[in-house]
Scaffold this motif. Structure first.
Motif, PDB file in Angstrom:
ATOM      1  N   PHE A   1    -101.478  63.927  37.223  1.00 50.02           N
ATOM      2  CA  PHE A   1    -100.837  63.615  38.498  1.00 50.02           C
ATOM      3  C   PHE A   1     -99.523  64.375  38.646  1.00 50.02           C
ATOM      4  O   PHE A   1     -99.246  64.973  39.684  1.00 50.02           O
ATOM      5  CB  PHE A   1    -100.589  62.103  38.557  1.00 50.02           C
TER       6      PHE A   1
ATOM      7  N   GLY B   1    -106.268  45.745  38.390  1.00 47.57           N
ATOM      8  CA  GLY B   1    -106.103  46.688  39.506  1.00 47.57           C
ATOM      9  C   GLY B   1    -105.372  47.939  39.049  1.00 47.57           C
ATOM     10  O   GLY B   1    -105.764  49.067  39.368  1.00 47.57           O
ATOM     11  N   HIS B   2    -104.321  47.733  38.268  1.00 49.19           N
ATOM     12  CA  HIS B   2    -103.547  48.888  37.797  1.00 49.19           C
ATOM     13  C   HIS B   2    -104.381  49.754  36.854  1.00 49.19           C
ATOM     14  O   HIS B   2    -104.259  50.968  36.830  1.00 49.19           O
ATOM     15  CB  HIS B   2    -102.286  48.431  37.066  1.00 49.19           C
TER      16      HIS B   2
ATOM     17  N   SER C   1     -97.989  66.921  41.345  1.00 47.11           N
ATOM     18  CA  SER C   1     -96.968  66.466  42.299  1.00 47.11           C
ATOM     19  C   SER C   1     -95.543  66.803  41.885  1.00 47.11           C
ATOM     20  O   SER C   1     -94.637  66.716  42.717  1.00 47.11           O
ATOM     21  CB  SER C   1     -97.110  64.968  42.566  1.00 47.11           C
TER      22      SER C   1
ATOM     23  N   ARG D   1    -105.499  58.041  38.704  1.00 51.46           N
ATOM     24  CA  ARG D   1    -104.252  58.780  38.983  1.00 51.46           C
ATOM     25  C   ARG D   1    -103.980  59.827  37.912  1.00 51.46           C
ATOM     26  O   ARG D   1    -103.451  60.891  38.180  1.00 51.46           O
ATOM     27  CB  ARG D   1    -103.102  57.778  39.096  1.00 51.46           C
TER      28      ARG D   1
ATOM     29  N   HIS E   1    -106.694  52.090  38.791  1.00 57.02           N
ATOM     30  CA  HIS E   1    -105.973  53.115  39.551  1.00 57.02           C
ATOM     31  C   HIS E   1    -105.215  54.084  38.646  1.00 57.02           C
ATOM     32  O   HIS E   1    -105.005  55.230  38.999  1.00 57.02           O
ATOM     33  CB  HIS E   1    -105.076  52.465  40.589  1.00 57.02           C
ATOM     34  N   SER E   2    -104.821  53.604  37.488  1.00 60.83           N
ATOM     35  CA  SER E   2    -104.138  54.511  36.559  1.00 60.83           C
ATOM     36  C   SER E   2    -105.119  55.558  36.039  1.00 60.83           C
ATOM     37  O   SER E   2    -104.761  56.711  35.833  1.00 60.83           O
ATOM     38  CB  SER E   2    -103.550  53.736  35.385  1.00 60.83           C
TER      39      SER E   2
ATOM     40  N   LEU F   1     -93.078  59.530  35.164  1.00 59.02           N
ATOM     41  CA  LEU F   1     -92.794  60.384  36.319  1.00 59.02           C
ATOM     42  C   LEU F   1     -91.295  60.683  36.423  1.00 59.02           C
ATOM     43  O   LEU F   1     -90.898  61.744  36.881  1.00 59.02           O
ATOM     44  CB  LEU F   1     -93.306  59.735  37.606  1.00 59.02           C
TER      45      LEU F   1
ATOM     46  N   ARG G   1     -98.284  44.152  33.946  1.00 58.08           N
ATOM     47  CA  ARG G   1     -97.593  45.223  34.709  1.00 58.08           C
ATOM     48  C   ARG G   1     -97.171  46.408  33.854  1.00 58.08           C
ATOM     49  O   ARG G   1     -96.338  47.210  34.282  1.00 58.08           O
ATOM     50  CB  ARG G   1     -96.372  44.663  35.449  1.00 58.08           C
TER      51      ARG G   1
ATOM     52  N   PRO H   1     -97.978  50.243  35.727  1.00 53.88           N
ATOM     53  CA  PRO H   1     -97.077  50.838  36.724  1.00 53.88           C
ATOM     54  C   PRO H   1     -95.702  51.154  36.142  1.00 53.88           C
ATOM     55  O   PRO H   1     -95.129  52.212  36.472  1.00 53.88           O
ATOM     56  CB  PRO H   1     -96.981  49.774  37.821  1.00 53.88           C
ATOM     57  N   ILE H   2     -95.194  50.305  35.277  1.00 53.61           N
ATOM     58  CA  ILE H   2     -93.884  50.599  34.696  1.00 53.61           C
ATOM     59  C   ILE H   2     -93.961  51.890  33.885  1.00 53.61           C
ATOM     60  O   ILE H   2     -93.135  52.794  34.038  1.00 53.61           O
ATOM     61  CB  ILE H   2     -93.389  49.423  33.835  1.00 53.61           C
TER      62      ILE H   2
ATOM     63  N   GLN I   1     -95.992  54.362  34.116  1.00 53.66           N
ATOM     64  CA  GLN I   1     -96.150  55.560  34.954  1.00 53.66           C
ATOM     65  C   GLN I   1     -94.828  55.927  35.617  1.00 53.66           C
ATOM     66  O   GLN I   1     -94.496  57.103  35.749  1.00 53.66           O
ATOM     67  CB  GLN I   1     -97.232  55.336  36.007  1.00 53.66           C
ATOM     68  N   GLY I   2     -94.072  54.911  36.018  1.00 49.25           N
ATOM     69  CA  GLY I   2     -92.749  55.177  36.593  1.00 49.25           C
ATOM     70  C   GLY I   2     -91.858  55.885  35.581  1.00 49.25           C
ATOM     71  O   GLY I   2     -91.153  56.839  35.912  1.00 49.25           O
TER      72      GLY I   2
END
Ligand SMILES: Cc1ncc(C[n+]2csc(CCOP(=O)(O)OP(=O)(O)O)c2C)c(N)n1
Ligand code: SF4
Lengths: 286, 582
Positions: free
Chosen positions: A255, A100-101, A259, A108, A104-105, A78, A68, A71-72, A74-75
């Motif tokens: 990204f 999966g991450h 955004s 992204r 997608h990373s 961001l 994981r 996702p951590i 990227q959080g």
């Protein structure tokens, strides 16, 4: 004035000779050469031998969960775009439980660096077969040999739209440092895979073996890492041999550029909105 | 005079049932009624029966009533299925040929009319999409609604997007529906509603209220993966976050959603994720990471029918155990359960303060019934929200701190947090057991102290938790305990029991964890009969009370796992029987 030692928190306790040492010293040199203040760095690691890296490094660190890290990380980025964010995974962490991450990373394209320590084995759990282990690899989890094809993370990365794809070797720390440096300067998601021997559990993929199967695209004057077609072909140029160096790089907006354009880090926003602003939106419910 | 009315709109998925119902709900709200909706939808898009109930009342309501007064259906299937629910004096309009299948006994005291919506739409407008407006016209006639309100809604909905001609056709269709209904429905069958003044209330779903609560509480990071019935939270935030500099990320799965939110929260942003049962199951490992690493997070679970994929668009309360006991290992957690849309707003805002203060995961546990259905509510009081970030250090406070410890042992177990980028605040955040500075530590003595530190954080927290709320007559000796969306039917069941001279009261559990043991024990002691209402099979709340309170007297379970929300009479009849038989 920052010194190289400022990035050293404590001495690692990896097995003597482990490829992770080469990465650790290269990484400290990168941070030093880029003059990143330790408090402006956040290093997120997964679970595995690689996962210890940030506890030896002097910077904000997050030792998270198996698979994981991305996702951590990227959080974190961001929430505070002013931080230098680096995630570190093993081949199990990145290409198996966290695959999966990974994909997608790449698409992204958050501006951060991802170091995948590929020792072609599960180190911490005592040497089981990993997704990058070769066919017929014998290990405690596949005593009669692995019957699955190994996967090639960098080709997947290219297919997934990665904007910076590189591979280094912990036995060549200088090149590794320069690749990580380039990755950290890259505006977008940078992937640096590191071929890194696990001297304790993997008696096949040794320093000597890696040395004999790699070829360096950085030294090839005809190679153009901005040309995607060339990048595709490089993987099969020399049969089973592995390209190292900067494989592919493209410029595209990150990204957060799209955004969160020009915004103050979310982590330090004033959270009390202008008077009446939410009330105005609530009128829609009347 | 009608004080309470329920209108069911039924048809196949794809018939525009939701659209028709929503317009009707809005009109009723504008006419000053309390409105509650109830959607019973299949989890596909087209071709399965669906219905939508719009209930309007002069008194405060939170959910379904017992009966249907007016049923308008785009086909006959639903009529046959729901005749039982139709009240005496009820009126039914149905577009279909099968009314003849109804037995005379079913029809007794109720008026059934064939109403060829699709044929009318095709004949007059060459397009059967106008059937919805014709239906609305008919309902306007039956309920004697203000025609101007519909006009205004049509203009708002279509003028900009579709132009004048479409507006005119829609208004014509409403008129046609009204005229046609006048020809068919006897004046005595009408259910004329008294007009009141719109008192400026809101008409909002629980999901939307949660989103508003998060925004107001300063949440600026939201990550999620699409899932019914939680997606509305996200969609509202996605629309409005940018104006407030917040960000919404659609992640590849729920593992990414919760972990991204944890990363953002660790870096200093108030962060939330929302999901339903299946996503909650995937989040379990990271739920524990939040507890272990002491990273605040708000997780919303809008529960649906489980296990597995279950019934994605239907309501249930079966994830309670999962959030109380779920994830491996032991860690502190807070679980809040709102019973109304207003509580969805209030509790969400509160959840962020609790998460920051105690540095734990806070779960907002709600259900499809509250999440997706809209209710009238007083305007939310935004001035009540005071953002309190707890022991969050500033760079200034760290200035002279040369020995910062992220997980410092303190008197109450809560350690001041520094954020990445702060000088002198460098630390490790660890999912492994760790020492005060956050570095991995497997020393048994340290382990014991760290467990006590974390697990002890909530021991003095009762004063901060949302206390149970007592409804009904304090002196009553028939007690009902429930949580979440069962509030509405329980409160109405109490009224029904009152009509039968059975005095009852309700204790609404609003913080399900840490469990309010004392209050519940006192409540149980004050009762001769105790009923625990659970929208699940095993009686999860019942068992929780049993294990936490260990009451001397027995409690009776009132269960529902049908996928249809409780109706007041489901509860009142069971209680009546038990009390009368005793
Ligand atoms: C969900 C979960 N499954 C399994 C494990 C056990 N586990 C810890 S590390 C690891 C594999 C490590 O391999 P790799 O990611 O390649 O890292 P390395 O140790 O080789 O650096 C596994 C399977 C875990 N921690 N969490
Ligand atoms: S087990 Fe292998 S990967 Fe782990 S520290 Fe030892 S040599 Fe390195």
């Amino acid at each position: 004035m920052l010194k190289l030692e400022d990035y050293h928190h404590q001495d690692p306790t990896w097995c003597r000779g482990c490829g992770l040492y080469g990465l650790f010293s290269a990484f400290k040199k990168v941070a030093f050469s880029l003059k990143i203040k330790p408090e402006k760095m956040s290093i997120i690691s997964g679970i595995g031998c690689h996962g210890r890296l940030n506890s030896y490094f002097n910077a904000y660190g997050f030792h998270s969960l198996h698979g994981r890290t991305l996702p951590i990380a990227q959080g974190v980025k961001l929430a505070n775009t002013q931080l230098s964010v680096v995630a570190v995974s093993g081949d199990g962490d990145a290409y198996s439980i966290g695959l999966g991450h990974f994909i997608h990373s790449l698409r992204r394209n958050v501006d951060m660096t991802y170091i995948v320590v590929n020792n072609r084995i599960y180190g911490l759990t005592q040497g089981q077969t990993s997704p990058t282990s070769r066919m017929n690899f014998v290990s405690p989890s596949t005593p009669y040999g692995s019957k699955e094809q190994p996967l090639e993370g960098l080709q997947m990365a290219l297919a997934a739209g990665g904007s910076f794809i590189a591979r280094g070797f912990s036995g060549a720390p200088q090149q590794l440092a320069s690749l990580i440096t380039a990755g950290m300067k890259h505006k977008g998601f940078s992937l640096v895979e590191v071929l890194s021997p696990c001297v304790t559990h993997n008696k096949i993929d040794t320093y000597q073996l890696f040395k004999s199967v790699i070829f360096d695209v950085d030294k090839d004057p005809n190679y153009d890492p901005t040309n995607k077609n060339k990048a595709w072909k490089i993987f099969s140029r020399h049969g089973d041999k592995l390209p190292v160096g900067l494989i592919y790089k493209e410029t595209r907006p990150s990204f957060e550029e799209q955004s969160l354009p020009g915004r103050k880090p979310l982590a330090f926003l004033d959270l009390v909105p202008e008077a009446g602003k939410i009330e105005k939106i609530l009128e829609k419910f009347e | 005079m009608i004080k309470d009315i329920s209108v069911m709109i039924a048809g196949q998925a794809g018939d525009g049932v939701l659209f028709t119902g929503n317009v009707l709900a809005k009109i009723l709200k504008k006419e000053g009624w309390e409105v509650a909706t109830y959607r019973y939808f299949p989890s596909n898009i087209r071709g399965e029966p669906t219905h939508y109930i719009i209930r309007a009342s002069q008194k405060k309501i939170f959910g379904l009533g017992n009966e249907i007064d007016v049923l308008l259906s785009f086909d006959c299937e639903s009529i046959i299925k729901y005749t039982k629910l139709i009240a005496q004096g009820g009126v039914v309009l149905c577009d279909g040929e099968e009314l003849s299948r109804l037995k005379p006994t079913h029809k007794k005291g109720k008026a059934f009319h064939k109403f060829p919506l699709k044929i009318l739409a095709k004949k007059h407008f060459k397009n059967d999409i106008f059937k919805n407006m014709i239906a609305l016209g008919a309902l306007c006639y039956i309920l004697d609604l203000n025609f101007r309100l519909i006009e205004r809604i049509i203009i708002n909905a279509f003028l900009k997007r579709k132009g004048k001609e479409i507006v005119r056709m829609n208004i014509d269709a409403v008129n046609l529906g009204c005229e046609q209904a006048r020809l068919i429905v006897e004046p005595s069958e009408r259910h004329k509603l008294v007009k009141k003044m719109d008192t400026g209330k809101m008409f909002i779903s629980g999901d939307e209220a949660i989103a508003v609560g998060a925004l107001a509480a300063g949440c600026r990071f939201f990550a999620a993966y699409p899932i019914c019935p939680a997606t509305e939270i996200w969609q509202w935030l996605a629309l409005h976050f940018p104006e407030f500099n917040g960000i919404v990320v659609q992640t590849e799965d729920e593992l990414a959603a919760i972990n991204m939110a944890l990363g953002a929260s660790y870096a200093g942003t108030r962060a939330m994720t929302s999901t339903s049962g299946p996503g909650g199951s995937l989040m379990m490992e990271s739920y524990g990471l939040s507890g272990m690493a002491e990273i605040p997070i708000v997780i919303v679970d809008v529960q649906r029918v489980g296990p597995s994929t279950g019934m994605p668009t239907k309501t249930e309360q079966s994830d309670l155990n999962q959030w109380i006991y779920g994830s491996h290992g032991e860690f502190p957690r807070i679980i809040l359960s709102p019973g109304t849309v207003t509580e969805c707003f209030d509790f969400t805002a509160k959840a962020f303060d609790l998460a920051d203060k105690y540095q734990v995961p806070v779960v907002l546990l709600t259900e499809q019934d509250v999440g997706q259905n809209s209710r009238t509510a007083k305007k939310f009081d935004l001035s009540k929200i005071k953002i309190d970030r707890g022991k969050l250090l500033s760079e200034e406070e760290l200035k002279n701190n040369k020995d910062y410890k992220r997980y410092a042992f303190t008197s109450n177990g809560i350690s001041p947090r520094s954020l990445p980028s702060m000088k002198n605040g460098i630390h490790m955040v660890e999912g492994n057991e760790h020492d005060e500075k956050g570095y991995r530590d497997e020393d048994p003595e340290n382990r014991i102290r760290m467990m006590q530190k974390r697990m002890g954080k909530l021991s003095g927290s009762a004063k901060d938790m949302i206390p149970p709320k007592l409804w009904g007559d304090k002196q009553a000796t028939v007690g009902i305990i429930g949580f979440g969306s069962t509030l509405g039917p329980i409160v109405e069941a109490i009224e029904e029991l009152g009509d039968l001279n059975i005095r009852a009261k309700n204790l609404q559990i609003r913080t399900v964890w840490p469990f309010p043991v004392e209050t519940v024990r006192d409540f149980i002691r004050s009762c001769e009969f105790v009923f625990v209402v659970d929208n699940n099979y095993s009686g999860q709340l019942h068992d929780l009370i049993h294990s936490q309170v260990k009451p001397e007297a027995g409690m009776q379970k009132i269960l529902n796992y049908s996928s249809v929300a409780f109706r007041p009479s489901d509860i009142s009849t069971q209680i009546k029987r038990a009390v009368r038989d005793a």
